[in-house]
Structures are given as C-alpha cells and as structure tokens.
Write an enzyme that holds these catalytic residues in place. Sequence first.
Site, PDB file in Angstrom:
ATOM      1  N   GLY A 141      93.798  -7.942 -10.916  1.00 51.18           N
ATOM      2  CA  GLY A 141      92.359  -7.717 -10.849  1.00 51.18           C
ATOM      3  C   GLY A 141      91.957  -6.450 -11.561  1.00 51.18           C
ATOM      4  O   GLY A 141      90.906  -5.874 -11.262  1.00 51.18           O
ATOM      5  N   GLY A 142      92.804  -6.011 -12.496  1.00 57.64           N
ATOM      6  CA  GLY A 142      92.548  -4.727 -13.148  1.00 57.64           C
ATOM      7  C   GLY A 142      92.593  -3.612 -12.114  1.00 57.64           C
ATOM      8  O   GLY A 142      93.390  -3.645 -11.174  1.00 57.64           O
ATOM      9  N   SER A 227      99.295  -8.352 -14.158  1.00 53.94           N
ATOM     10  CA  SER A 227      98.021  -7.977 -14.753  1.00 53.94           C
ATOM     11  C   SER A 227      97.712  -6.531 -14.374  1.00 53.94           C
ATOM     12  O   SER A 227      98.483  -5.638 -14.662  1.00 53.94           O
ATOM     13  CB  SER A 227      96.917  -8.945 -14.315  1.00 53.94           C
ATOM     14  OG  SER A 227      95.733  -8.776 -15.070  1.00 53.94           O
TER      15      SER A 227
END
Length: 541
Positions: A141-142, A227
């Site tokens: 989710g960054g 991510s």
Amino acid sequence: MKRSLLLTTILIAGLSPAFSQTGTNETAIVSGTSKAVVQTDCGKVRGFIHKSTFIFKGIPYAEAERFMPPVRVKNWDGIRSSMTYGPVCPLETMNSVNDESEFIFHHDWGYQNEDCLRLNIWTQGINDAKKRPVMVWLHGGGYSAGSSQELPSYDGENLSKKGDVVLVSINHRLNVLGFLDLSAYGEKYHQSANVGMMDIVAALQWIKNNISQFGGNPDNVTIFGQSGGGGKVITLMNAPSAKGLFHKAISQSGVVSNFRDPAITKQISAELLTELKLIPSQVDSLQKIPYNILIAASKKAIAKVQQKLASEGKISGSINIGWSPVLDGSFLPYQPSDAKATSISKDIPLLIGSTKNEFILSLSNPKLRHGNIADITSYINNVYKDKAEAYIDAVKQAYPGDTRPSDLIDIDLRFRAGVLSEAALKSTTGSAPVYMYLFGWQSPVMDGDYKAMHCFELPFVFNNISRCEEMTGGGKAAYELADKISQAWINFARTGNPNHKGLPEWPVYSVENGALMYFDNKCVVKNHHDECIMNLTTKKQ
C-alpha cells in the site's frame, strides 16, 4: 428404504460439517477464558486455537501521540482478549471500488483509528521453549495505505503450519500521520518525519522481548514485505536503530531509490500550515485537527509543492514527492547507496524479486487489452519511435514463449529495474548472499488478462491458494507452485538459503551471473535473460 436412508445420511452430514470433514466430534476452534493465554512484558493476552494453530490478533506493541515517536505500551491488568484484528491506520481516501478487480483482490479495509499500533501472531506452539523461525510481514500500500488484514493472502495460518514458523504481521502509522516532517518547528517534532517507520522498529523490539513466549526465536527473525512493504524492508536495512532486530530480509516488488529530501518535506509542512491558516507558533494545533481535514490539506500542500518544483525545473512532473521515508539525519542518516548505509546490513541475507507483469498496461486500455498485433505494434511505434523494432526483438528474446500480442507491452520495466539495482548494490557491498526471483506464472482468471500482476505472488508465498481462488483460479498448477514458493520462503527464513528439493539448484545472485529463479509451472534458473530489454529501456528513460 435404502434410498431414504441414504438421503437421511446426506442431510445429517450436511448439518454436521465438523463430523463430515474430520470424522471426529472435535471442533475446529478452541477458545475460552483460559485457552491460548500468553504472558507478555505488558500483561497477559488471550487468543484462540484453530486446527492446532495458536492465533492472536490486535495485540498492542506500542502507543504514540500524533507525530510523536512510539513508546512502550502501558501495562494492563488481567487478560487482554486478542482474537480479532485491531484498528488500521486511517487511509487517505476510499475511492470507488472497481467490481472486476475487487472480485479478484477481496480487500478487507478494516476499521480506522489512529491508535493502530497492533500486531497479529500465528504459531504452532506457545510457552513450549521451542525456537521457531520468526517471519514478520510488512504490508503493501506504499506508505499511505494498506493494513495487515487488507488481503486474504496475508493470513498467516497456512505458512505457519507448513513451516512450523511464527508468523507476525503488523499495522503502523501511514501517510500524513507517519511521514509529516515537522522538524523545522522545534525539538518536540525532530523525529516526526519517520515515525511510521519507527513504529515498525518498535514492533521488532516487542518481538525481540516477547516472541519466545509464542514459541519463536528472537535471534532468527526475517522481515518480508511486498510493494510498499518491500520498500519498508529495504528502508529498515538502512536504519541503524533496526540493526540486530532482524537477521534476514525478503523484498517483493519493493523499490527504494533515495529517501526524500528534507528540504522538500519541510516545504510540504510549511505549505500545510498555510493551507490550514496556521502560523509556525501554532504547529501544536496539528495534533488536534480532525484527520479528514488534515489529510485533505496535506494533499493540497503536496500538489502545490510538486507544481512549484516542477515549474522551477528541480524535479520531473512525473516524480512523486508524497509520503515515504525521509533522509532525516537520525533515523535515516544516509542514502541507500552510501557506504555507511550498506555496512549496516552487510551481514543480512536478501531474497529479492518482482513479478513479470506488475502494473499491466493493457488492463486499463480496452483497445490494448484485447488488441491484435497491429494495435500493439502501433502503440509500440508511437512510444519507442526508431527503437520500436529493437524493443520488440528484445522482448521476444527475453520471453520467447509469449503468444498474446499484449504480452509485448505488459512486461514490467520499473520494478524489475529497481530490483536489479538493489541486488547489484547489495551483492557488491555486503558479505551475505543475495537470491533473486521473477514470478512469471500467468493467472487464468478473467481470460488470462491479469497475467503475473502486482500482488499475484502473495497467495503462493503464504500458501493460501484456497483463500485466493479468484486471483489464482484455484487449480492444481497453482497449488503445486505455491508448495514450491512457500517452501523456499520458509527455508530462507530458517537458514538464509531458499533451496529445497522441489526446485532446481538456486544460485546466489551476482552482477556477473545475473541469476534468478523464474517461477512458473516449470521453475527454471535464468541468467541475464532480459538484459537486452533492460538495457534498451533504461537508456530510453
């Protein structure tokens, strides 16, 4: 009579799932006031047992005031019930949900609260003095979104059971709450720029102090994430305060080039104050402003600074200056390429990789998604101009088995380039091994349009194919590959080497050999397989 008896038997079986599935009267869940109780350094917690796995959720590992570093949780009396996920960090926005992609991803957004410093544990034993490997999951989710429960693939039960490992996942502060740089406004806020990452260090410290009671070995901890979570893994490898709290690292589709420039982050904070009509002496007011007002103002502040810097030619308009770790001189004193930074984690083995397709270009363009070769070639000619033919040849050389026209444009370049850069830096500056992978398995869902997309390796890593059938199709090939990938992650967490008999010999990566494990229905080792395309596109950029 026989037919009636058969029907009755079927009905009874349907009403007794535990009996029909296990052949016993044992229940799948064991819970109660005295079940699954563990003493932590702040008090006792109570979880539950699901099919022999001990599960604890929502345990507070620290607490913090807004923009302040995390501190130790206050002790509690009695036994704290810890059976459901805790609050997640408030998110920037909740955009409209796309029906098709939501069918595939099945997000669980949870409930939001700034008091979100919580962790979850899956283990095969408690209070038993065993020293199981510990795997700490950092969600994606960054640095702005996500949580430990966001995707069904994150559930740790199957991986814990398969490898006899202790699986821990955490929530921490994100976006403006975790990365607003207020250091220009006094000593009180000098650490505010990275409190979101400091939360993770606090969780690792809690694990060091308490995980032995949950059957884990505090001296064998692996951090892994995908991510934004993969980026957090790389960031922690550059953080002096995290040194000694983990011993191995896995970064999945996580890319870190440089930490944010404090000169820019301070401009954002100044613009935020202006947006809220506050003067510097009123900075403490930010601690009480409702989150929705704060986040809205911070978005406007970032946009204004972005526009100003772009107009001055100081950054490209495509560069995102939003939330991420900051080179603050204390928590992160060096950029990742600095020799002082690489020395911090020189002894930490690294497993690193990405997916073949990541953010698939053709998905967002109907003409490209199901386009013919003429449509795709036209697009390539428009983008690559006189290099178009060389680009097509390079892709075909790297992936000769591809058959769909859209495969020519759906190859990921950005994450792959970042992985190669990080692996090269680590392998040439550290003493610990680097192992590289590329997940190339093509999902059959939605006519195969989602290919090996961003996040699609997660059900395989966590051995959660059955929980993620909409993403994987739930077929035999998916289960077989998940068995191989999850075992590699388990072995790496246990020993620092992902090799096992289900895979061909996986060599240590070096810049010279360019070796990686290519995960597909047939897993193979490749060497510099996409060198031509990476050289071509890197030069273009």
